[in-house]
Design a protein around this motif. Sequence first.
Motif, short mmCIF file in Angstrom:
data_model
loop_
_atom_site.label_atom_id
_atom_site.label_comp_id
_atom_site.label_asym_id
_atom_site.label_seq_id
_atom_site.Cartn_x
_atom_site.Cartn_y
_atom_site.Cartn_z
N ALA A 1 0.83 -1.21 0.00
CA ALA A 1 0.00 0.00 0.00
C ALA A 1 0.86 1.25 0.00
N GLU A 2 1.98 1.21 0.73
CA GLU A 2 2.86 2.37 0.74
C GLU A 2 3.47 2.61 -0.63
N ALA A 3 3.69 1.55 -1.39
CA ALA A 3 4.24 1.69 -2.73
C ALA A 3 3.26 2.39 -3.66
N ALA A 4 1.97 2.30 -3.36
CA ALA A 4 0.94 2.89 -4.22
C ALA A 4 0.71 4.37 -3.95
N GLY A 5 1.25 4.92 -2.89
CA GLY A 5 1.06 6.32 -2.54
C GLY A 5 2.17 6.77 -1.63
N SER A 6 1.91 7.85 -0.90
CA SER A 6 2.93 8.35 0.01
C SER A 6 2.29 9.16 1.12
#
Length: 149
Positions: free
Chosen positions: A25-30
Amino acid sequence: MRTRAALPALAGAALLTGTLLSSPAEAAGSVHIYEVYYDSPGSDTGSNTSLNAEWVKIKNSTSSTVSLKNWKIKDATGHTYTFGDVKIGPGSSKKVHTGKGTDTGTDKYWGRSWYVWNNTGDTAKLYRAGGTKADSCTWSSRGSGYKYC
């Protein structure tokens, strides 16, 4: 060209350097600086009301809750705000006001008695708990008094 055999070594190197994301999930946003209100309205009198009209808004654009414990916000000269045991939900934001106040779920207070952000130019920096920079936002003129990052 990388082979499948090289992937475990790359993952291990990423883990050692602290660049491995903790979840997909962190890879998909910030978690990033969304907006800085660096010039509170009116004269800079140093009143708590004026200080609290100066703030930084942090936004979580991931699809999961992220712990901000020990994350830091800094200006160009090193004034530092450190988050306590705070979590930020997916799509949510938190404002960190310069002055004093009572923390809520959406608003945090630095507790300073003078301004942090320079009206004529500064850089707001956001650091993860481990010390790596998550984001920064720079402005170079008085302009409108705020900046979307």
